[in-house]
Structures are given as C-alpha cells and as structure tokens.
Write a protein that holds these residues in place. Sequence first.
Motif, PDB file in Angstrom:
ATOM      1  N   ASN A 181     -40.277  -7.132   1.115  1.00  0.00           N
ATOM      2  CA  ASN A 181     -40.221  -8.004  -0.062  1.00  0.00           C
ATOM      3  C   ASN A 181     -40.020  -9.464   0.336  1.00  0.00           C
ATOM      4  O   ASN A 181     -40.600 -10.370  -0.272  1.00  0.00           O
ATOM      5  CB  ASN A 181     -39.107  -7.553  -1.001  1.00  0.00           C
ATOM      6  N   HIS A 185     -42.810 -12.364  -0.513  1.00  0.00           N
ATOM      7  CA  HIS A 185     -42.456 -13.524  -1.332  1.00  0.00           C
ATOM      8  C   HIS A 185     -42.328 -14.798  -0.488  1.00  0.00           C
ATOM      9  O   HIS A 185     -41.772 -15.799  -0.960  1.00  0.00           O
ATOM     10  CB  HIS A 185     -41.160 -13.249  -2.097  1.00  0.00           C
ATOM     11  N   GLU A 187     -40.510 -15.628   2.039  1.00  0.00           N
ATOM     12  CA  GLU A 187     -39.141 -16.071   2.252  1.00  0.00           C
ATOM     13  C   GLU A 187     -38.794 -16.036   3.740  1.00  0.00           C
ATOM     14  O   GLU A 187     -39.489 -15.401   4.536  1.00  0.00           O
ATOM     15  CB  GLU A 187     -38.175 -15.181   1.459  1.00  0.00           C
TER      16      GLU A 187
END
Length: 246
Positions: A181, A185, A187
């Motif tokens: 995730n 995203h 990150e």
Amino acid sequence: MGQHKISSERLLIERFSPARMAPYQATAGSPRAAIKLYRWNAEASAVVYEALHVFEVVLRNAVHDQMDQWHRAQGRQGSWLTHPPAELTPRSKTELQQARKRARNRLAEKHQLTGVSAPPPVPTDGDIVAQLTLGFWRFMLATRYTHDLWRDAVRYAFPHLPHQRLPDVEAPVIRLHQLRNRIAHLEPIYTRNLSLDFEDMKLVLGFVCPRTQAWFASTRTQSVRDVVQAFPLAGAPGPQQVVGRP
C-alpha cells in the motif's frame, strides 16, 4: 516575469509538492539530498514492487486453488468466487462482487474492439482472481476464519507451514500488504527494513512451495540487495539498518 530564479532542487520540490517532500528533507537535511533520497525511494519501490508481484500471484493462486477444491468437495453450486460461502465477511463478499463486475467490464471492452456482435464471454475464475487486490487475500487469512475456512480449506495452501498456525502466515502477509500500500500510494519506504520485508516474502513463499521460494530468491535477492546498498545518505541509517519491523 518577476519570478526569482531558484535552484533545480527547490524547483523539483515545488513540483513534487513541499508537503510530500517534507519527510525527505527532514531525513536528508538539504534539498539536494532530499531529491537524491526521493529518487532512490522511487527506484527501491520499483524493485520491491517487482518482488511483491511474484509474491502476490503465488499467494492468491495458492489460496484460490484450495478454496476452489473445498467448494467443489462440498458439492456447492458454481464457483466460490461467484457463489461465495456464508463464512465470508460482508466486506469480502462485496469485494468479490466488485471484482466480478470489473472482470465483466474488462472483457466487454476487449470484446467491443473485435467488432463481433455476439455477447462478450463470461469471466472465468482466473479473470475474477486477477481483479482481486492483495488486501482481499490478506483478509482471507484473518484469525476470524481459524475455526472454519482456515481449518477446512485455506491452510492447505501452505503445506510447508510448521504446525499449521494461522498467525504465523497472517503476520508477514499483513506487513507485506502494508508495504504494498505504501508503494502503491507513492509513499516513503526508506523507513522500513527492506531486507526483512524480502525475508517475509521468502518465508510465505516457502510455506507454499520451497522450490518456488528457491527460484524467487535466486532471481530477486541481488536486485533487492543492490538497491538497499545504494541508499544515498551516508550519515543516516539505511533501510537495512532500521531496527525491527513496522
């Protein structure tokens, strides 16, 4: 007109957004070092995501195969993907419904390009499985299923799991889902111990199939090692020196 000339690094920080770059600047200490760290993070994400791709495909196929066998052994109608068992949570049933819809839409789009007037083909189980996220498979390993789906079907996806303990496979899959995730995203992942993340992937693959695990290690270990060693900040702890797990 009237704009002050700024450095390339500060320009890039403005383009990437100061909010997004704030953690990189805080870690790196300067705009130039922050850009280097940002670039490394993107490259590391690509390498790790490639490894996660293999991990996810093997995991989902292993669980699907056992759920399919269990569903047919029960004499139930259709497939477990189209006629989900009552034991599944409402959330998982909704995700299955959405995956079936995405699979139908994808096939319809491809069929439309052929110009054939016949109805588009019905999605196969493989079409539906391909539309399910890693999060779906992570929740198929939730401890709530210990006394039904895990006991009756899912545990057989991991024939080399010692003692057949669900938490022993659930924990690394949770960590890898979180990692996926973060990458999805865009990150930062430099705060993770990527070597331990890679060990999690190998661990779960070994529970499924040691020969697949060996192939995975032989084809992915060097690329992960190289990107970890290329961490650009000499004065800061790299992703291999992060203590513990997230």
